[in-house]
Design a protein around this motif. Sequence first.
Motif, PDB file in Angstrom:
ATOM      1  N   UNK A   1       0.459  -0.855  -0.066  1.00 32.56           N
ATOM      2  CA  UNK A   1      -0.124   0.021   0.262  1.00 32.56           C
ATOM      3  C   UNK A   1       1.063   1.577   0.002  1.00 32.56           C
ATOM      4  N   UNK A   2       1.915   1.217   0.636  1.00 31.43           N
ATOM      5  CA  UNK A   2       3.101   2.392   0.781  1.00 31.43           C
ATOM      6  C   UNK A   2       3.775   2.847  -0.168  1.00 31.43           C
ATOM      7  N   UNK A   3       4.042   1.932  -1.162  1.00 30.37           N
ATOM      8  CA  UNK A   3       4.281   1.701  -1.554  1.00 30.37           C
ATOM      9  C   UNK A   3       3.794   2.384  -3.802  1.00 30.37           C
ATOM     10  N   UNK A   4       3.238   1.345  -3.753  1.00 31.27           N
ATOM     11  CA  UNK A   4       1.416   2.401  -4.566  1.00 31.27           C
ATOM     12  C   UNK A   4       1.529   3.955  -4.144  1.00 31.27           C
ATOM     13  N   UNK A   5       1.927   4.982  -3.535  1.00 30.25           N
ATOM     14  CA  UNK A   5       1.725   5.657  -3.170  1.00 30.25           C
ATOM     15  C   UNK A   5       3.411   6.264  -3.428  1.00 30.25           C
ATOM     16  N   UNK A   6       4.233   5.915  -3.259  1.00 31.65           N
ATOM     17  CA  UNK A   6       5.696   6.387  -3.782  1.00 31.65           C
ATOM     18  C   UNK A   6       5.370   5.869  -5.595  1.00 31.65           C
ATOM     19  N   UNK A   7       5.626   4.633  -5.753  1.00 26.47           N
ATOM     20  CA  UNK A   7       4.238   4.867  -7.919  1.00 26.47           C
ATOM     21  C   UNK A   7       3.697   6.035  -8.645  1.00 26.47           C
ATOM     22  N   UNK A   8       3.260   6.105  -7.488  1.00 30.25           N
ATOM     23  CA  UNK A   8       2.161   7.013  -7.710  1.00 30.25           C
ATOM     24  C   UNK A   8       2.840   8.630  -7.834  1.00 30.25           C
ATOM     25  N   UNK A   9       3.699   8.940  -7.341  1.00 29.67           N
ATOM     26  CA  UNK A   9       4.663  10.546  -6.957  1.00 29.67           C
ATOM     27  C   UNK A   9       5.652   9.570  -8.145  1.00 29.67           C
ATOM     28  N   UNK A  10       6.261   8.886  -8.568  1.00 31.44           N
ATOM     29  CA  UNK A  10       6.747   8.695  -9.771  1.00 31.44           C
ATOM     30  C   UNK A  10       6.389   8.891 -11.177  1.00 31.44           C
TER      31      UNK A  10
ATOM     32  N   UNK B   1      14.182  16.575  -8.598  1.00 31.61           N
ATOM     33  CA  UNK B   1      13.675  18.158  -7.679  1.00 31.61           C
ATOM     34  C   UNK B   1      12.424  17.341  -6.872  1.00 31.61           C
ATOM     35  N   UNK B   2      11.510  17.283  -7.990  1.00 28.05           N
ATOM     36  CA  UNK B   2      10.207  16.965  -7.770  1.00 28.05           C
ATOM     37  C   UNK B   2       9.580  16.099  -7.060  1.00 28.05           C
ATOM     38  N   UNK B   3      10.974  14.561  -6.977  1.00 25.56           N
ATOM     39  CA  UNK B   3      10.518  13.496  -6.764  1.00 25.56           C
ATOM     40  C   UNK B   3      11.186  13.403  -5.318  1.00 25.56           C
ATOM     41  N   UNK B   4      11.764  14.144  -5.205  1.00 24.25           N
ATOM     42  CA  UNK B   4      12.488  14.155  -3.671  1.00 24.25           C
ATOM     43  C   UNK B   4      11.648  15.542  -2.369  1.00 24.25           C
ATOM     44  N   UNK B   5      10.984  16.563  -3.246  1.00 25.70           N
ATOM     45  CA  UNK B   5      10.525  17.312  -2.321  1.00 25.70           C
ATOM     46  C   UNK B   5       9.164  16.322  -2.371  1.00 25.70           C
ATOM     47  N   UNK B   6       8.775  16.029  -3.259  1.00 24.59           N
ATOM     48  CA  UNK B   6       7.478  15.177  -2.876  1.00 24.59           C
ATOM     49  C   UNK B   6       7.546  14.053  -1.307  1.00 24.59           C
ATOM     50  N   UNK B   7       8.560  12.634  -1.890  1.00 28.30           N
ATOM     51  CA  UNK B   7       9.216  11.923  -0.356  1.00 28.30           C
ATOM     52  C   UNK B   7       9.201  12.580   0.383  1.00 28.30           C
ATOM     53  N   UNK B   8      10.185  14.043   0.489  1.00 28.59           N
ATOM     54  CA  UNK B   8      10.371  14.210   1.760  1.00 28.59           C
ATOM     55  C   UNK B   8       9.046  14.730   2.809  1.00 28.59           C
ATOM     56  N   UNK B   9       7.900  14.595   1.488  1.00 29.29           N
ATOM     57  CA  UNK B   9       6.675  15.180   2.313  1.00 29.29           C
ATOM     58  C   UNK B   9       5.347  14.252   2.381  1.00 29.29           C
TER      59      UNK B   9
END
Length: 223
Positions: A69-78, A101-109
């Motif tokens: 479930x957590x990985x799905x959110x990461x895949x959507x982010x990518x 830069x967008x991936x890093x910012x999204x992941x940090x939040x």
Amino acid sequence: MDMTENKKIRKGSADKRAKIIVAARDLFLSDGFDRSSVDAVAAKAGVSKRTVYDYYGDKQNLLLAVVDESSLAVLEMIEQGIADHLLEFEDLQQALILFCEQIVASANGSADYKALIRLVMVEEANLPDSFLEKLDKATEEGIMRKFTEFAQKGLIDVPDPKMATKHFAALTILLVFNQPRRTGSMDAEQTRRIIAEGVRVFLSAYAPRTTQIDNHNLIEKKL
């Protein structure tokens, strides 16, 4: 009437599943997988122990479901980063920088990203190798697809898209996340510098062969 009842059942099931996943994730992160019981998960989710078993079978499957479930959110982010920066662009180098830069910012939040990383690191022994391999493949798939497309267009030369993706991540996103945090989070300028240099090195290594030959000839002339 039957259709309305079915909809209510499906909605109720989805709500319960979501509550179970959130409860399990919180407990696995705070107490650890081994010390977290199904009873505790059920109590925190506000459902019966039987419901947890009916939906997920056992605690091991519940852990896999939480990570999935957590990985799905990461895949959507990518995928969102790809859609925003790698579909249409004039400068590949700048597009890759903006993507990272967008991936890093999204992941940090993202609570999902932080949970995924912590769970995979702490509970690796409780996760099957096949599951971890599947997770790696899923997170790399979108970038691999774009690199293959860029190679077909002659923008880069990638004989092995999977290895190129690993090199790209190691030089950019992962390098940012692996920086020491002695004084808190890095500022945007530090992050951008690491990413920009990583993208430059990546594109130098994977430049089209004609560009590599031209650069080699230019160096020889200077010598």
